[in-house]
Enzyme design. Structure first.
Site, PDB file in Angstrom:
ATOM      1  N   ILE A 184       0.882  -1.290  -0.039  1.00 32.59           N
ATOM      2  CA  ILE A 184      -0.171  -0.155  -0.202  1.00 32.59           C
ATOM      3  C   ILE A 184       0.807   1.271   0.041  1.00 32.59           C
ATOM      4  O   ILE A 184       1.916   1.052   0.629  1.00 32.59           O
ATOM      5  CB  ILE A 184      -1.000   0.129   1.250  1.00 32.59           C
ATOM      6  CG1 ILE A 184      -0.106  -0.161   2.512  1.00 32.59           C
ATOM      7  CG2 ILE A 184      -1.919  -1.160   1.052  1.00 32.59           C
ATOM      8  CD1 ILE A 184      -1.138  -0.026   3.761  1.00 32.59           C
ATOM      9  N   ASP A 185       0.394   2.304  -0.404  1.00 33.15           N
ATOM     10  CA  ASP A 185       1.109   3.598  -0.461  1.00 33.15           C
ATOM     11  C   ASP A 185       1.800   4.092   0.648  1.00 33.15           C
ATOM     12  O   ASP A 185       1.158   3.943   1.973  1.00 33.15           O
ATOM     13  CB  ASP A 185       0.182   4.611  -1.332  1.00 33.15           C
ATOM     14  CG  ASP A 185      -0.271   4.296  -2.543  1.00 33.15           C
ATOM     15  OD1 ASP A 185       0.388   3.401  -3.364  1.00 33.15           O
ATOM     16  OD2 ASP A 185      -1.233   4.842  -2.998  1.00 33.15           O
ATOM     17  N   LYS A 186       2.829   4.788   0.513  1.00 36.61           N
ATOM     18  CA  LYS A 186       3.423   5.474   1.784  1.00 36.61           C
ATOM     19  C   LYS A 186       2.439   5.930   2.647  1.00 36.61           C
ATOM     20  O   LYS A 186       2.590   6.037   3.903  1.00 36.61           O
ATOM     21  CB  LYS A 186       4.627   6.398   1.156  1.00 36.61           C
ATOM     22  CG  LYS A 186       5.289   7.238   2.339  1.00 36.61           C
ATOM     23  CD  LYS A 186       6.227   8.206   1.773  1.00 36.61           C
ATOM     24  CE  LYS A 186       6.680   8.873   2.933  1.00 36.61           C
ATOM     25  NZ  LYS A 186       7.794   9.930   2.595  1.00 36.61           N
TER      26      LYS A 186
END
Length: 351
Positions: free
Chosen positions: A160-162
């Site tokens: 999942i994104d930062k």
């Protein structure tokens, strides 16, 4: 096996299902009986008997949907499916003592609730301080036989994104990797996200179908391609949870898992995520021109200084028991406070 160009390899390594490539062989009617390991060595470039046999032992090669053995002899009409993992050559993971919010763990899997601002895996510009660095240190504490040279990267079956918070599943064994990778590829993993988006979403629920791929001009961004002329197929189901006039709280359920999928799909239908600096959500998109409203929105940006997206639920078939397991993580404080602020604002302005 075709050789991919750099862009294709990058996309394979960044997206969820695409961490694993699927090779499918359908045996025609004229095929003579032959050991499966010998057959695959003859068909796959750079494959060796040893590598094929290890893949079979790990359960990464299926015949007609089931694990097989190296001495199995292929027959006409058999379907052979191979899951293979791409590794970045020269990659070195440094174990680091980093706090991890582990929601669940057994001998096969770990469920981690990732905070905002944490990169999942080391890469360009982020060699250390990532979730995987922390997992590496944690694994070494629980199993002293693990060295820096043998630390498993295969445990990462999705990302999942930062600046997205929420649940991730990591595999701790080869068989868990294979099982979870197959479930991701087959789109049977249940993933539900909570997002705050700009605008009043018209339909109470709907489905967005549009390929997602790198932006043609801006390589750090992704874009939606509804005609399927570029990128990978992507499907997002959404449902409105609460309306605040200028913004809407939605639930997004992923059928596929492409890089930035929810962010790109919601922008595609005109509802960028609140405070998404990549896709136009970090400015006032909907609302009045009054200074008081601008100050209110700026205060909201300060409360949640990242795109408002949280991976709330994940569910899948357990790799060993075969049981359906389901996990949930409550909204993080920043999104909880942001939503409550919009709720109070909406209530006050309806009077």
């Amino acid at each position: 096996m075709a050789i991919m160009d750099t862009e294709e390899l990058e996309e394979q390594q960044e997206a969820s299902e695409e961490l694993y490539e699927q090779h499918v062989f359908r045996i025609d009617g004229g095929q003579e009986l032959m050991r499966i390991d010998k057959f695959l060595v003859s068909r796959i470039e750079y494959a060796t008997r040893n590598k094929v046999q290890k893949a079979i032992e790990a359960g990464r090669i299926l015949v007609n949907g089931r694990p097989t053995q190296s001495n199995y002899k292929i027959r006409p009409a058999d379907e052979i499916v191979i899951y293979s993992h791409y590794e970045k050559k020269g990659e070195h993971i440094v174990p680091q003592q980093i706090p991890l919010n582990i929601q669940f763990e057994d001998r096969d899997i770990m469920i981690i609730n990732k905070p905002a601002g944490m990169v999942v895996h080391p890469g360009s510009g982020n060699p250390e301080g990532t979730l995987i660095n922390g997992v590496a240190w944690y694994l070494q504490q629980t199993d002293k036989s693990i060295s820096e040279e043998t630390l498993p990267r295969f445990g990462l079956v999705h990302r999942i994104d930062k600046n997205t918070t929420g649940l991730m599943v990591l595999a701790k064994t080869d068989r868990a990797v294979t099982s979870l990778a197959k479930q991701f590829f087959d789109h049977t993993i249940f993933r539900r996200y909570i997002a705050l988006v700009w605008g009043d979403v018209e339909a109470d629920e709907g489905t967005i179908i549009a390929h997602v791929g790198r932006h043609r001009r801006f390589r750090k961004l992704y874009d939606a391609y509804p005609e399927g002329e570029h990128g990978k197929d992507a499907i997002t189901h959404y449902k409105v949870l609460e309306r605040f006039g200028y913004v809407t709280l939605v639930e997004c359920r992923l059928e596929t898992g492409r890089t930035h999928q929810i962010r790109v799909h919601m922008q595609h239908i005109g509802h960028s995520l609140f405070n998404d600096d990549f896709y136009g959500g970090d400015r006032i998109v909907k609302g009045t021109v009054y200074a008081k409203y601008k100050q209110f929105v700026d205060n909201c940006f300060e409360i949640c200084p990242r795109h408002a997206l949280h991976a709330r639920n994940i569910g899948f078939q357990h790799p060993t028991t075969g049981e359906q397991v389901f996990f949930e993580a409550p909204l993080p404080d920043d999104m909880d406070q942001l939503i409550e602020k919009w709720r109070r604002y909406t209530a006050a302005n309806r009077k």
